[in-house]
Design a protein around this motif. Structure first.
Motif, PDB file in Angstrom:
ATOM      1  N   LEU A  18      38.883  39.159  45.039  1.00 62.83           N
ATOM      2  CA  LEU A  18      40.431  39.203  44.694  1.00 62.83           C
ATOM      3  C   LEU A  18      41.346  38.978  45.759  1.00 62.83           C
ATOM      4  O   LEU A  18      42.469  39.601  45.722  1.00 62.83           O
ATOM      5  CB  LEU A  18      40.324  40.487  43.944  1.00 62.83           C
ATOM      6  CG  LEU A  18      39.785  40.708  42.465  1.00 62.83           C
ATOM      7  CD1 LEU A  18      40.062  42.078  42.235  1.00 62.83           C
ATOM      8  CD2 LEU A  18      40.212  39.755  41.487  1.00 62.83           C
ATOM      9  N   ARG A  21      45.092  38.504  45.289  1.00 62.25           N
ATOM     10  CA  ARG A  21      45.594  39.017  44.089  1.00 62.25           C
ATOM     11  C   ARG A  21      45.876  40.403  43.994  1.00 62.25           C
ATOM     12  O   ARG A  21      45.168  41.209  44.280  1.00 62.25           O
ATOM     13  CB  ARG A  21      44.391  38.540  43.017  1.00 62.25           C
ATOM     14  CG  ARG A  21      44.130  37.287  42.935  1.00 62.25           C
ATOM     15  CD  ARG A  21      43.209  36.892  41.821  1.00 62.25           C
ATOM     16  NE  ARG A  21      42.771  35.637  41.854  1.00 62.25           N
ATOM     17  CZ  ARG A  21      41.978  34.971  41.056  1.00 62.25           C
ATOM     18  NH1 ARG A  21      41.239  35.694  40.207  1.00 62.25           N
ATOM     19  NH2 ARG A  21      41.599  33.726  40.830  1.00 62.25           N
ATOM     20  N   THR A  22      47.066  40.743  43.374  1.00 59.86           N
ATOM     21  CA  THR A  22      47.308  42.074  43.332  1.00 59.86           C
ATOM     22  C   THR A  22      47.709  42.442  41.662  1.00 59.86           C
ATOM     23  O   THR A  22      47.840  41.250  40.899  1.00 59.86           O
ATOM     24  CB  THR A  22      48.548  42.299  44.145  1.00 59.86           C
ATOM     25  OG1 THR A  22      49.924  41.379  43.794  1.00 59.86           O
ATOM     26  CG2 THR A  22      48.448  42.263  45.625  1.00 59.86           C
ATOM     27  N   ARG A  78      46.077  41.575  37.391  1.00 58.77           N
ATOM     28  CA  ARG A  78      45.463  40.990  38.422  1.00 58.77           C
ATOM     29  C   ARG A  78      44.923  39.768  37.729  1.00 58.77           C
ATOM     30  O   ARG A  78      44.571  38.780  38.504  1.00 58.77           O
ATOM     31  CB  ARG A  78      44.325  41.938  38.774  1.00 58.77           C
ATOM     32  CG  ARG A  78      43.313  41.412  39.868  1.00 58.77           C
ATOM     33  CD  ARG A  78      42.283  42.441  40.348  1.00 58.77           C
ATOM     34  NE  ARG A  78      43.094  43.817  40.617  1.00 58.77           N
ATOM     35  CZ  ARG A  78      42.453  44.757  40.097  1.00 58.77           C
ATOM     36  NH1 ARG A  78      41.577  45.034  39.108  1.00 58.77           N
ATOM     37  NH2 ARG A  78      43.248  46.211  40.473  1.00 58.77           N
TER      38      ARG A  78
END
Length: 173
Positions: A18, A21-22, A78
């Motif tokens: 991830l 990616r937030t 996300r």
């Protein structure tokens, strides 16, 4: 000292790839709530209370998936594709259950009979096959709507994220 093995290290890469990616994940109750937005059209359609080509039918068919996309983009989920795929799967289950519950009202009490090579099957087989096909179709429809909206939300999120990062050109100070 190698900090990549230290779980408390601030330099540890995010789990599940991830990186970059937030945003939050969509909770299960959010997926159910979003899927429930599409239920009124299903009920009204199965009870023949709205005409298939009417403006109301179009609004009730289009607005819920648009809301799904807006929620995914605004919340900066996300994984918008997976989140809306889950919403679509819940919608598919609701669609299948509602079609089965409202089946007799929808077919006006008539026996649904198969034709061709299947017309000599026992009545129970006709019920099993037609309701089974309706169930599979409903589940597929829900997942397909979830996939399309998830793809749209993912693309929109990427475009918006990219535009946030790009410097404004042409301005002079």
């Amino acid at each position: 000292m190698d900090t990549s093995q230290n779980p408390a290290s601030p330099h540890r890469p995010p789990p599940d790839g991830l990186a970059g990616r937030t945003g939050p994940s969509l909770p299960w109750y959010g997926a159910v709530a979003l899927a429930l937005l599409a239920v009124p059209r299903v009920v009204l359609h199965d009870l023949h209370l709205i005409a298939p080509g009417s403006v109301l039918n179009a609004v009730l068919a289009v607005v819920p998936p648009l809301v799904w996309v807006v929620v995914a983009v605004v919340m900066r989920l996300r994984r918008p594709f997976l989140a809306l795929l889950a919403v679509g799967a819940v919608y598919g289950v609701l669609l299948a259950v509602l079609h089965l519950v409202l089946w007799d009202l929808n077919v006006a009490g008539a026996d649904v009979r198969l034709g061709g090579n299947f017309e000599d099957l026992p009545p129970a087989a006709h019920v099993l096959i037609t309701r089974g096909a309706a169930t599979v179709s409903s589940l597929f429809t829900g997942v397909a709507v979830g996939a399309v909206t998830g793809l749209a939300a993912g693309c929109l999120r990427s475009l918006l994220t990219r535009s946030d990062r790009e410097p404004v050109r042409g301005r002079s100070r």
